[in-house]
Design an enzyme around this catalytic site. Structure first.
Site, PDB file in Angstrom:
ATOM      1  N   THR A  51       0.810  -1.218   0.000  1.00 55.74           N
ATOM      2  CA  THR A  51       0.000   0.000   0.000  1.00 55.74           C
ATOM      3  C   THR A  51       0.842   1.265   0.000  1.00 55.74           C
ATOM      4  OG1 THR A  51      -0.173  -0.107   2.428  1.00 55.74           O
ATOM      5  CG2 THR A  51      -1.969  -1.096   1.150  1.00 55.74           C
TER       6      THR A  51
ATOM      7  N   GLY B 237       5.882 -10.160  -1.270  1.00 55.53           N
ATOM      8  CA  GLY B 237       6.270 -11.372  -1.973  1.00 55.53           C
ATOM      9  C   GLY B 237       5.398 -11.728  -3.166  1.00 55.53           C
TER      10      GLY B 237
ATOM     11  N   HIS C 138      12.423 -10.250   0.231  1.00 53.20           N
ATOM     12  CA  HIS C 138      11.078 -10.314   0.790  1.00 53.20           C
ATOM     13  C   HIS C 138      11.049  -9.491   2.061  1.00 53.20           C
ATOM     14  CE1 HIS C 138       7.509 -12.642   2.603  1.00 53.20           C
ATOM     15  NE2 HIS C 138       7.080 -11.728   1.767  1.00 53.20           N
ATOM     16  N   ASP C 139      10.096  -8.561   2.148  1.00 51.72           N
ATOM     17  CA  ASP C 139      10.094  -7.624   3.270  1.00 51.72           C
ATOM     18  C   ASP C 139      10.063  -8.317   4.627  1.00 51.72           C
ATOM     19  OD1 ASP C 139       7.434  -8.462   2.974  1.00 51.72           O
ATOM     20  OD2 ASP C 139       6.665  -6.468   2.533  1.00 51.72           O
ATOM     21  N   THR C 140       9.333  -9.425   4.726  1.00 58.93           N
ATOM     22  CA  THR C 140       9.283 -10.117   6.017  1.00 58.93           C
ATOM     23  C   THR C 140      10.621 -10.740   6.371  1.00 58.93           C
ATOM     24  OG1 THR C 140       6.960 -10.619   5.571  1.00 58.93           O
ATOM     25  CG2 THR C 140       7.976 -11.763   7.416  1.00 58.93           C
TER      26      THR C 140
ATOM     27  N   THR D  59      -0.235  -4.823   7.111  1.00 57.18           N
ATOM     28  CA  THR D  59      -1.377  -5.207   6.282  1.00 57.18           C
ATOM     29  C   THR D  59      -1.614  -6.705   6.418  1.00 57.18           C
ATOM     30  OG1 THR D  59      -0.949  -3.408   4.732  1.00 57.18           O
ATOM     31  CG2 THR D  59      -2.283  -5.236   3.936  1.00 57.18           C
TER      32      THR D  59
ATOM     33  N   GLY E 244       4.726  -1.983  11.418  1.00 54.87           N
ATOM     34  CA  GLY E 244       3.870  -0.864  11.781  1.00 54.87           C
ATOM     35  C   GLY E 244       2.896  -1.174  12.890  1.00 54.87           C
TER      36      GLY E 244
END
Length: 476
Positions: A14, A82, A239-241, A262, A408
């Site tokens: 987002t 991802g 991958h952000d995670t 999210t 977040g």
């Protein structure tokens, strides 16, 4: 050693941001947000796409801001959500716009794959990846006959595609590839058997690389356009995670984590894949992590439901700030319990209406106020986290003594307390910008200024503040 500067681009489903990290010789780590921008799904001809060109322009805007500050960065790193990917033609040009994982074509895609390609158990036994309709393996199967796919010489995951646009070099970073069920979990390499079932082979992907490898240098023309030198671009944990989990400020292994945003992603860190009847039954995934670790985790629909409610209310003329939203929940009561992972909440046109219909179908009270909607979602999430944590307690080699909440959602003190109450263990919240910190510190490892994951986590623990929430009245 003087201060080193690292540029992290952290792109979510987002929004995106560019962050400048500074690491001094004595281990002081600071960050500064340079730019922030929306990232919206783009409706086109009945489908949802990502505007890869807009994202690329935002990357260049972030680099121009670095140059404006007079800083010469050591390197650049990019992480994203991802499973989604870009198609490249033989001449290196991008074909079309990449589909989003929430495009309607993904609905039922896993069942179609299992009915015609291989069984669910076979796929899971090889990749260890949970079955979600939007996994890359299912998207590739759905799009076999699309123009962009028929003419694609390469399939490139989003962070690797943006790195390609900056450098001209194509790689497939391990952590991002693992999310899409294309990696053999045991060999930690592209799974030829799966690719063959899709009519593909490894030549259609870039060379598989692990986090910390330099992809290449910034193209001369982009360096000139942005005012920088030809800075190295590092394949961080794309991958952000994976980047976020690497940034958990833990000094032992007695923890579970919850990456809250999210999506909510709950799990533990293991040294090897855990693929068995229990993990398959609970749809638990074995995603690649930093330094060969496995992120054994479960995807849970997180703040997406609330975010979409807020979007709906804003369209109706009521816009809530984040603190106002939390205050509404605190002053309200939960009137229903939702399962956040049912298909009803994946991509409804109107999330509020979807909640109403779910409540009626499950013979529960329908929320009457905005606060009741938010409170009901928050308490439903806390209960879901507690049930999921119980599963991981049975899978972990180590006692789970605390839950680290990052991302977040770690700023949501009210939800953190609900989670501690439901799970019955302390919740340690922070860092909120875990993904960017992980991105930055993996670049620090690549530069040689930090030795390994253990030292990286210690630097983060020494430099960030956390908040601990202790369980009060444990929920049933």
């Amino acid at each position: 050693m003087s201060t080193l500067y690292f540029v992290a681009f952290d792109l979510g489903a987002t929004s995106g941001r560019s962050i400048l990290g500074a690491l001094t010789a004595d281990g002081k780590l600071t960050t500064k947000e340079l730019t922030r921008f929306p990232n919206q799904m783009m409706p086109l001809n009945g489908h949802l796409h990502w505007n890869i060109y807009s994202l690329f322009e935002e990357l260049k805007r972030g680099l121009r801001e670095v140059a404006r500050l007079g800083i010469a960065p050591t390197s650049i790193g990019i992480d994203t959500w991802g499973v989604d990917y870009v198609c490249l033609a033989a001449d290196g040009s991008i074909i079309g716009l990449p589909y989003t994982y929430r495009d309607s074509q993904t609905i039922g895609a896993s069942d179609r794959f299992f009915n015609k390609v291989i069984s669910a158990t076979q796929l899971y036994g090889s990749t260890g990846i949970q079955h979600l309709d939007f996994n890359t393996v299912f998207q590739l199967n759905e799009h076999r006959n699309d123009f962009s796919h028929l003419n694609a010489a390469k399939f490139v995951f989003l962070p690797d595609a943006l790195a390609y646009m900056l450098t001209g070099n194509i790689v497939t970073e391990y952590t991002i590839a693992s999310t899409g069920a294309l990696i053999d979990a045991y060999k930690q390499d592209l799974d030829n058997r799966i690719l063959e079932k899709l009519g593909l082979d490894t030549s259609r992907f870039g060379k598989l690389v692990m986090p910390g490898l330099v992809v290449g240098n910034l193209k001369a023309e982009i360096a000139e356009e942005t005012g920088l030198e030809t800075v190295p671009v590092v394949a961080v944990a794309g991958h952000d995670t994976a980047s976020a989990v690497a940034a958990i400020p833990a000094l032992d292994r007695n923890f579970a984590y919850l990456s809250s945003g999210t999506w909510s992603l709950m799990g533990i860190e293991t040294d090897a894949p855990v693929i068995n009847e229990t993990t398959e039954r609970h749809n638990i995934t074995n995603e690649g992590g930093v330094e060969g670790t496995i992120r054994l985790l479960k995807n849970i629909t997180g703040m997406w439901i609330v975010e979409q409610c807020l979007k709906q209310w804003k369209s109706e003329g009521k816009d809530y700030s984040y603190p106002e939203m939390v205050a509404l929940a605190q002053c309200s009561k939960a009137v229903c319990t939702l399962d956040p992972d049912v298909p009803d909440f994946v991509a409804p046109a109107n999330m509020v209406a979807a909640i109403d219909e779910y409540c009626r179908a499950t013979e529960q009270a329908v929320p009457a106020t905005h606060g009741e909607y938010i409170r009901s979602v928050f308490e439903s999430l806390a209960r879901k986290y507690a049930k999921t944590l119980d599963v991981f307690r049975g899978l972990s080699e180590y006692p789970i003594e605390r839950l680290h909440v990052i991302g977040g959602g770690s700023r949501n003190a009210f939800l953190n307390q609900l989670t501690a109450d439901a799970c019955g263990i302390p919740v340690i919240a922070g860092p909120a910008e875990a993904t960017a910190l992980g991105n930055i510190m993996i670049q620090a490892i690549a530069s040689g200024s930090v030795k390994n994951l253990t030292e990286m986590r210690k630097v983060i623990a020494d430099n960030i503040e956390t908040e601990t929430y202790y369980p009060k009245n444990k929920q049933s």
